[in-house]
Design an enzyme around this catalytic site. Structure first.
Site, PDB file in Angstrom:
ATOM      1  N   THR A 179      33.802  40.229  29.979  1.00  0.00           N
ATOM      2  CA  THR A 179      32.657  39.895  30.392  1.00  0.00           C
ATOM      3  C   THR A 179      31.717  41.249  30.426  1.00  0.00           C
ATOM      4  OG1 THR A 179      33.660  38.530  32.300  1.00  0.00           O
ATOM      5  CG2 THR A 179      31.723  40.011  32.954  1.00  0.00           C
ATOM      6  N   ARG A 207      33.702  25.170  36.062  1.00  0.00           N
ATOM      7  CA  ARG A 207      34.238  26.376  37.017  1.00  0.00           C
ATOM      8  C   ARG A 207      33.153  27.656  36.973  1.00  0.00           C
ATOM      9  NH1 ARG A 207      35.225  32.063  35.546  1.00  0.00           N
ATOM     10  NH2 ARG A 207      36.783  32.606  37.124  1.00  0.00           N
ATOM     11  N   VAL A 208      32.802  27.998  38.125  1.00  0.00           N
ATOM     12  CA  VAL A 208      31.831  29.271  38.194  1.00  0.00           C
ATOM     13  C   VAL A 208      32.853  30.345  39.002  1.00  0.00           C
ATOM     14  CG1 VAL A 208      29.820  30.121  39.080  1.00  0.00           C
ATOM     15  CG2 VAL A 208      29.822  27.692  38.197  1.00  0.00           C
ATOM     16  N   GLY A 209      32.634  31.435  38.063  1.00  0.00           N
ATOM     17  CA  GLY A 209      33.545  32.570  38.599  1.00  0.00           C
ATOM     18  C   GLY A 209      32.484  33.575  39.551  1.00  0.00           C
ATOM     19  N   ASP A 210      32.772  34.918  39.417  1.00  0.00           N
ATOM     20  CA  ASP A 210      31.752  35.754  40.193  1.00  0.00           C
ATOM     21  C   ASP A 210      30.568  36.216  39.647  1.00  0.00           C
ATOM     22  OD1 ASP A 210      33.735  37.028  38.386  1.00  0.00           O
ATOM     23  OD2 ASP A 210      32.718  39.038  38.893  1.00  0.00           O
ATOM     24  N   THR A 230      33.771  43.036  36.831  1.00  0.00           N
ATOM     25  CA  THR A 230      34.683  42.143  35.677  1.00  0.00           C
ATOM     26  C   THR A 230      36.134  41.826  36.153  1.00  0.00           C
ATOM     27  OG1 THR A 230      35.348  42.584  33.408  1.00  0.00           O
ATOM     28  CG2 THR A 230      34.708  44.468  34.534  1.00  0.00           C
ATOM     29  N   GLY A 231      36.406  40.946  35.645  1.00  0.00           N
ATOM     30  CA  GLY A 231      37.996  40.700  35.965  1.00  0.00           C
ATOM     31  C   GLY A 231      38.025  39.208  36.646  1.00  0.00           C
ATOM     32  N   GLY A 233      37.621  36.306  38.370  1.00  0.00           N
ATOM     33  CA  GLY A 233      36.136  36.099  39.108  1.00  0.00           C
ATOM     34  C   GLY A 233      36.768  35.352  40.575  1.00  0.00           C
TER      35      GLY A 233
HETATM   36  N1  GLY Z   1      34.635  37.887  35.858  1.00  0.00           N
HETATM   37  C1  GLY Z   1      34.314  36.984  34.984  1.00  0.00           C
HETATM   38  C2  GLY Z   1      34.951  35.327  35.618  1.00  0.00           C
HETATM   39  O1  GLY Z   1      35.862  35.282  36.255  1.00  0.00           O
HETATM   40  O2  GLY Z   1      34.252  34.496  35.102  1.00  0.00           O
END
Ligand code: GLY
Length: 325
Positions: A179, A207-210, A230-231, A233
């Protein structure tokens, strides 16, 4: 402390020791170039312009998991997320699950500038992009990406591709993970933050992350500071990573200590190998922390002659000696 301006970038936290040396060096060169590119913007423009420029550079690079380099979902598609925030106004723009936008960060900026919404997703976001004059063009899925996908998909079918943490710990070698994020402070003391990602390899469609969630993957408030994460999510979302870091800074904690305290919470709740964060506080101090093997990062400020770049903990002294704490 007047007239200090600068930018910090990250190119993802994760298992950097699994990458080849050549790849790590290439990524470091790109981080350096991205910092220089964005810093040019910062010399005359705003923090918001600078973080957008940094992210655009890294989305176009192909060496990070964002824009051109985005990884594939389990349905072999690209779905990208991005967010950007202006600490002066608290205006923010974010997009999720976009497939046909070369630079998701540009669309996020348009959401910030041209709409009275914060967050657009999927085909609706692309429709708005078209209305606002952006070109709709699919990101090319190269044979190399398909080859890597097939390898990991096979492992997944064999039950060897488990939880997110397992993915981070084991199989990332063959993937271009990373990321990208940026936080800047400009000459007017305005702070901005931005983050962009292709998300996880083999993530479920939708899927949606952070990354595009305000307060989770990015946050900026002139009276507190700015942060980009980053990491994993899901974990970063559960601790509101970037808002948490900014809340520390709002209380007067330095950017470095705020980053460390946030990653401390992440590690205590979800274990090591789960993420990293970069920060800038209202005094222009810069911070970063991560609990993974490495985190690609570069820094360029008005008091530095050239960018400082580091990936691994044993290199971080290069950055530490070049920044004012
Ligand atoms: N940190 C990026 C994600 O999990 O999509």
């Amino acid at each position: 402390m007047t007239n200090i301006y600068g930018i910090i970038l990250h190119g993802g936290a994760g298992r950097y020791r699994l990458f080849t040396k050549e790849f790590v060096e290439k990524r470091k060169r790109e981080l350096r170039r991205a910092a220089l590119y964005a810093f040019e913007e910062l010399k005359t423009g705003s923090a918001l312009d600078a973080v957008e420029a940094a992210i655009k550079y890294m989305e176009d690079s192909g060496l990070f998991n964002a824009g051109k380099g985005s990884s594939l979902t389990i349905t072999k598609e690209i779905e990208m997320d991005a967010g950007i925030m202006d600490g002066k106004t608290l205006k923010c723009g974010a997009v999720a699950c976009v497939k046909n936008i070369k630079n998701p960060i540009k669309l996020a900026r348009l959401v910030l500038e041209k709409t009275d919404h914060i967050f657009l997703a999927g085909p609706g976001a692309e429709k708005v992009a078209e209305i606002l004059g952006m070109k709709i063009e699919p990101i090319k899925i190269t044979p190399e990406k398909i080859r890597k996908f097939e390898r990991v998909f096979k492992l997944w079918l064999e039950g060897k591709w488990g939880t997110h943490l397992f993915r981070l710990k084991t199989l990332y070698k063959d993937f271009i993970e990373g990321t990208v994020g940026a936080v800047a402070i400009d000459k007017d003391r305005n702070i901005a933050a931005a983050t962009s990602t292709g998300g996880y390899s083999l993530k479920l469609p939708g899927r949606v992350g952070d990354t595009p969630l305000v307060g989770c993957g990015f946050y900026a408030d002139n009276s507190a500071g700015g942060a980009s994460a980053t990491g994993v999510g899901e974990y970063l979302t559960l601790i509101f990573a970037c808002k948490t870091a900014c809340d520390f800074m709002r209380q007067g904690v330095s950017a470095m200590k705020a980053a460390e305290a946030t990653i401390d919470i992440l590690t205590r709740r979800f274990g090591p190998h789960t993420g990293g964060i970069i920060t800038v506080d209202p005094m222009g101090r810069i911070g970063f922390a991560y609990n993974t093997e490495g985190m690609g990062k570069s820094i360029m400020t008005s008091y530095m002659g050239e960018p400082a770049v580091a990936v691994f903990p044993e290199e971080d002294h290069i950055i530490l000696k070049s920044i004012k704490k």
